[in-house]
Motif scaffolding. Sequence first.
Motif, PDB file in Angstrom:
ATOM      1  N   LYS A 122       0.821  -1.214   0.000  1.00 43.57           N
ATOM      2  CA  LYS A 122       0.000   0.000   0.000  1.00 43.57           C
ATOM      3  C   LYS A 122       0.856   1.266   0.000  1.00 43.57           C
ATOM      4  O   LYS A 122       0.340   2.358  -0.180  1.00 43.57           O
ATOM      5  CB  LYS A 122      -0.917   0.005   1.228  1.00 43.57           C
ATOM      6  CG  LYS A 122      -1.941  -1.124   1.241  1.00 43.57           C
ATOM      7  CD  LYS A 122      -2.809  -1.043   2.496  1.00 43.57           C
ATOM      8  CE  LYS A 122      -3.804  -2.192   2.520  1.00 43.57           C
ATOM      9  NZ  LYS A 122      -4.660  -2.143   3.740  1.00 43.57           N
ATOM     10  N   SER A 123       2.140   1.122   0.239  1.00 45.87           N
ATOM     11  CA  SER A 123       3.037   2.272   0.302  1.00 45.87           C
ATOM     12  C   SER A 123       4.272   1.963  -0.529  1.00 45.87           C
ATOM     13  O   SER A 123       4.905   0.926  -0.360  1.00 45.87           O
ATOM     14  CB  SER A 123       3.436   2.552   1.758  1.00 45.87           C
ATOM     15  OG  SER A 123       4.359   3.615   1.827  1.00 45.87           O
ATOM     16  N   ASP A 124       4.607   2.857  -1.461  1.00 44.10           N
ATOM     17  CA  ASP A 124       5.716   2.597  -2.373  1.00 44.10           C
ATOM     18  C   ASP A 124       6.696   3.767  -2.336  1.00 44.10           C
ATOM     19  O   ASP A 124       6.387   4.865  -2.790  1.00 44.10           O
ATOM     20  CB  ASP A 124       5.185   2.399  -3.799  1.00 44.10           C
ATOM     21  CG  ASP A 124       6.286   1.954  -4.761  1.00 44.10           C
ATOM     22  OD1 ASP A 124       7.395   1.643  -4.288  1.00 44.10           O
ATOM     23  OD2 ASP A 124       6.028   1.915  -5.975  1.00 44.10           O
ATOM     24  N   GLY A 125       7.857   3.544  -1.772  1.00 47.13           N
ATOM     25  CA  GLY A 125       8.884   4.577  -1.758  1.00 47.13           C
ATOM     26  C   GLY A 125       9.672   4.601  -0.464  1.00 47.13           C
ATOM     27  O   GLY A 125       9.202   4.154   0.579  1.00 47.13           O
ATOM     28  N   THR A 126      10.865   5.126  -0.556  1.00 42.15           N
ATOM     29  CA  THR A 126      11.737   5.221   0.611  1.00 42.15           C
ATOM     30  C   THR A 126      11.813   6.667   1.093  1.00 42.15           C
ATOM     31  O   THR A 126      11.317   7.583   0.430  1.00 42.15           O
ATOM     32  CB  THR A 126      13.148   4.683   0.286  1.00 42.15           C
ATOM     33  OG1 THR A 126      13.858   4.440   1.485  1.00 42.15           O
ATOM     34  CG2 THR A 126      13.935   5.652  -0.588  1.00 42.15           C
ATOM     35  N   ILE A 127      12.398   6.886   2.250  1.00 42.70           N
ATOM     36  CA  ILE A 127      12.566   8.220   2.832  1.00 42.70           C
ATOM     37  C   ILE A 127      14.047   8.446   3.074  1.00 42.70           C
ATOM     38  O   ILE A 127      14.747   7.571   3.596  1.00 42.70           O
ATOM     39  CB  ILE A 127      11.785   8.353   4.155  1.00 42.70           C
ATOM     40  CG1 ILE A 127      10.277   8.258   3.893  1.00 42.70           C
ATOM     41  CG2 ILE A 127      12.114   9.656   4.861  1.00 42.70           C
ATOM     42  CD1 ILE A 127       9.429   8.296   5.148  1.00 42.70           C
TER      43      ILE A 127
END
Length: 294
Positions: free
Chosen positions: A140-145
């Motif tokens: 449900k969440s795609d990406g890094t920080i």
Amino acid sequence: MEDSHLNLQFLETDRIGIYFGNNSGGWNISERGFEELYKFGPTFVNPWQATAWFPAAAQGYISIANSIHGTSKSYVADKATGGVAMFSAINSIKRGDNDIVICGGTEAPLTLLSGICHYEAGELLDKNDEKEGILPFCSKSDGTILGEGSSVLILEEYEHALDRNAPIYAEIKNISTNFGDDSLELNMENCLVQSKLEYKDIDLLLPEANGIVKNDNVENQAISNLNLKYNHQPNLKFPKKYYGHLYGAQASTDVIAAILYLKNADKNSIKTRALINNRSKEGINVSIAIEKID
């Protein structure tokens, strides 16, 4: 160096190396240089800009400040930067190039231009509510920080550390590396075989788990295959969920986090061994097996 009782006055500094990972360099001074060049001309650009943004700047600074002259290297390998630096650091000790290695990494990518570049690469988490942090293995969440920070380890042979009465937190049993999404599972197994450990011996597993769905799916499948193959499920922890991805500093930070997890484990269940994955989007796999030493 203070924590490891590393007194350079009594050691051969040409036998001490520095192996550092740094992926984003000194973007802050670089951005100022662009502005100076555009507004005022080349004579106003800080003359140190060329060396400040260079990835080897951190390693060079440590070397100059401490008069360390051993074999040293800097590495840039996307999210595997820290792991590749540690892999090479340990091999420099095995080859006899160094007796001691100052190993780790540092990142400070939270600047305007750097942020834009990372965002345009399409890997940053694109949502308003960043309080949840990186959500590993979550479709449900795609990406890094992006995270900022630095962590450093002192690496040396066990007997060498004993001879100088250094505090020893853990032994790095082995680090292995290979390339390719379909090789991650094999790399984890090879790391354990070379460590003379079995998968069932691993109490704790710190995956790469950077929140990028494509990368997480590859790693999740590899871990699931090993869990099924050996009928064992190590305890999973995701420390970068809380502070973002540290790129060049990630592998050394993961080792520190794993040691702390093992040290503070439930006293009723003895936990001593951990496996750590560090990997790039291009598929550079680095697996690290460590064992806590009391």
